[in-house]
Design an enzyme around this catalytic site. Structure first.
Site, PDB file in Angstrom:
ATOM      1  N   HIS A   3      -2.111   1.345  -0.472  1.00 19.77           N
ATOM      2  CA  HIS A   3      -0.742   0.859  -0.280  1.00 19.77           C
ATOM      3  C   HIS A   3      -0.512   0.564   1.197  1.00 19.77           C
ATOM      4  CE1 HIS A   3       3.413   0.131  -1.272  1.00 19.77           C
ATOM      5  NE2 HIS A   3       3.811   0.994  -0.353  1.00 19.77           N
TER       6      HIS A   3
ATOM      7  N   ASP B 237      -3.649   0.078  -5.659  1.00 15.40           N
ATOM      8  CA  ASP B 237      -2.475   0.612  -4.958  1.00 15.40           C
ATOM      9  C   ASP B 237      -1.975   1.861  -5.691  1.00 15.40           C
ATOM     10  OD1 ASP B 237       0.138   1.094  -3.923  1.00 15.40           O
ATOM     11  OD2 ASP B 237       0.287  -0.980  -3.286  1.00 15.40           O
TER      12      ASP B 237
ATOM     13  N   SER C 153       6.203  -3.706   0.965  1.00 12.96           N
ATOM     14  CA  SER C 153       6.605  -2.718  -0.035  1.00 12.96           C
ATOM     15  C   SER C 153       8.014  -3.023  -0.547  1.00 12.96           C
ATOM     16  CB  SER C 153       6.501  -1.314   0.563  1.00 12.96           C
ATOM     17  OG  SER C 153       6.629  -0.325  -0.442  1.00 12.96           O
TER      18      SER C 153
END
Length: 576
Positions: free
Chosen positions: A388, A359, A233
């Site tokens: 995600h 996502d 991320s």
């Protein structure tokens, strides 16, 4: 005319009487079907797509340069990347997967070894280690240390926003990699992992200095060990930006970026576009407020504290905190300068990028397809599903697909001749005495309830000055690592007994802080209770998402039961 009116009225009466004869339960059932169809679409469920395809899953799309040796000689040998990914059937929604990851991630159970790392600007971060032999259960902590001449690969893990080494997806990655026999170290962001912020600098989405310092230190400390890095991320954005900034100078042999936001400006527009994205935005903003609450004394001095408390989104927090601390003119300026998409073309090490097209946090619109295709050192792998950082697979959701894919890629890369070799040493070599872990005798619990080391700077500096030059470079260090047996209590526990200071012993300074944990003090307990109340809103917000996402599961079951009766209706209703 009156006759027409009377006949029309009579027809409506007949229709009303007919509708009134239909049982109420049928109306309720129809309403339930319509509600489930609505939720099925808005939550982007793909259970029926998987069902109609025989639960075969979808293949992984690979984007790379046509003359990319990395693909033909490394990625082509990765069976997982050339296979198919099937999401856990009862988690066949990106929102359910993402929510499940944070609430019930099912991480493996193990203990880290903590190392406190001092940065040149006075900051400090926690490096949490899992040694390969520890993961296999074949060694004792106190008798196992990493030798300076050890050639076992080291994987540096960079967590996401407000995540640390205790996050579920991080523990999945760390344990899987360590089971291979490699050594893994999680570099927690400043102010996270139970360590105080000891300087006026905080991490942000483009803060690469800490990663650069840690990688440089590890390369100097373990010169024979190949270094790899995995970013997740925001950590992936930081990693790719660092790779692009340093190019050939980085000592990393390879890297993997998971679910990177790529373009922060596009991501900012995306996360406030729809209702569900706004829920994620709000939940992440609450997490950032909790992080700021941990370091209120510095934030109240460096940023707009009242604005931070009133922030309703990530952008609000960045406006009142990140831009002021990082000295960015505007929020958009911060997003543009810190986006990794503009650095992809300068990456000089083998890099695998993994993203999910569904996502719900990092949109596919921000993926730099052309930049990845133009760079011979980059291979981009995209899945249709995964959420995600979730990518759960198997009927019990015990496995995470991207963890297996990253582990296999690094293993194949390590056995190939395509590992990157540093072409040019950086101007500043981080010596063991400069960047060693705290060498002072105490651990201090600061007023914000965080653990901070108290070093003896004068003693250390005088020792460096008295040592011959050769000793400054080749100084041996005790690499014994101390286990963190209760990782989730790091915020509330501190060292009770002291260690002899460097001035009082002839032994070389240690690079691992011997941290022992006594009882929790009353002051820290009150602090944690206060933070718990602050974070409870975020938990309830995510719990709301979790509750509403369970309804489509019932719809899936009803669809199978009543498919025979409604075969002409259900496909049109439930198929996107």
């Amino acid at each position: 005319m009156s006759l027409f009116d009377e006949s029309s009225l009579h027809a409506y009466k007949l229709l009303f009487n007919a509708l009134s004869q239909i049982p109420t339960s049928h109306y309720l059932f129809s309403l339930l079907i319509l509600s489930l169809a609505f939720l099925y679409n808005i939550l982007e469920f793909h259970f029926f797509q998987d069902l109609f395809s025989g639960f075969r899953g979808s293949s992984v799309a690979l984007t790379f340069n046509s003359s990319c040796s990395l693909y033909y000689d490394v990625v082509s040998k990765c069976k997982i990347l050339h296979g198919r990914y099937l999401a856990t059937p009862w988690l066949s929604s990106p929102h359910i997967q993402t929510t499940f990851l944070h609430f019930f991630g099912r991480p493996p159970s193990f203990n880290y070894r903590r190392q406190l790392f001092h940065l040149p600007d006075g900051g400090m971060i926690a490096l949490d280690w899992l040694i390969g032999s520890d993961a296999s259960g074949g060694s004792l902590y106190m008798n196992n240390a990493i030798s300076k001449d050890d050639s076992t690969p080291i994987v540096v893990v960079i967590p996401g926003l407000t995540s640390d080494s205790d996050s579920a997806y991080i523990k999945h990655l760390v344990f899987c990699t360590a089971k291979r026999g490699w050594n893994v170290v999680v570099t927690n962001h400043r102010g996270l992992g139970g360590v105080s912020v000891t300087s006026d600098r905080f991490y942000n989405a483009g803060w690469t200095e800490d990663t650069r310092e840690v990688v440089s230190y590890l390369h100097h400390e373990y010169p024979k060990a190949p270094l790899f890095a995995v970013g997740t991320s925001i950590g992936a954005n930081i990693l790719v930006k660092y790779l692009g900034e340093d190019g050939e100078k980085t000592p990393l042999a390879g890297a993997v970026a998971i679910c990177s936001p790529w373009d922060l400006l596009i991501g900012d527009r995306f996360i406030c576009r729809r209702l569900l994205q706004k829920l994620y935005d709000r939940a992440l903003a609450i997490g950032l407020q909790g992080y700021a609450q941990l370091h209120e004394p510095r934030y109240s001095r460096l940023a707009n504290w009242e604005g931070i408390k009133k922030s309703r989104s990530i952008r609000d927090f960045d406006h009142h905190a990140t831009c002021l601390v990082g000295k960015f003119e505007t929020v958009d300026t911060y997003y543009r300068r810190c986006s990794s998409s503009t650095y992809v073309g300068s990456v000089a090490v083998p890099l695998l990028c993994i993203s999910a097209l569904d996502d719900p946090v990092c949109t596919r619109e921000a993926i730099p397809w052309d930049e990845c295709r133009a760079n011979k050192n980059v291979v981009l792998a995209t899945n249709r599903h995964g959420g995600h950082l979730a990518f759960f697979e198997g009927i019990t959701a015990a496995s995470v697909w991207w963890v297996r894919a990253a582990d296999e890629f690094l293993g194949v890369l390590h056995s190939s001749p395509y590992m990157h070799v540093q072409k040019k040493e950086s101007g500043h070599v981080h010596t063991s005495l400069e960047s060693s872990i705290d060498q002072g005798p105490y651990v201090n619990v600061s007023e914000d309830g965080m653990v901070a080391a108290v070093g003896n700077e004068q003693t250390r500096n005088s020792m460096v000055g008295d040592l011959p030059e050769s000793q400054n470079v080749d100084h041996k260090m005790d690499n014994e690592m101390v286990p963190v047996t209760e990782h989730d209590k790091r915020l509330t526990e501190a060292k009770s007994d002291t260690v002899p200071s460097i001035a009082q012993t002839c032994e070389p300074p240690t690079n691992i802080l011997d941290v022992k944990f006594p009882d929790v003090t009353a002051a820290i307990t009150r602090r944690l209770n206060h933070l718990s109340r602050q974070n409870r809103r975020s938990i309830w917000l995510l719990a709301y998402v979790a509750i509403i996402t369970t309804w489509p599961l019932l719809g899936s079951a009803l669809g199978i039961i009543f498919r025979g009766k409604h075969k002409n209706v259900l496909p049109a209703v439930f198929t996107r």
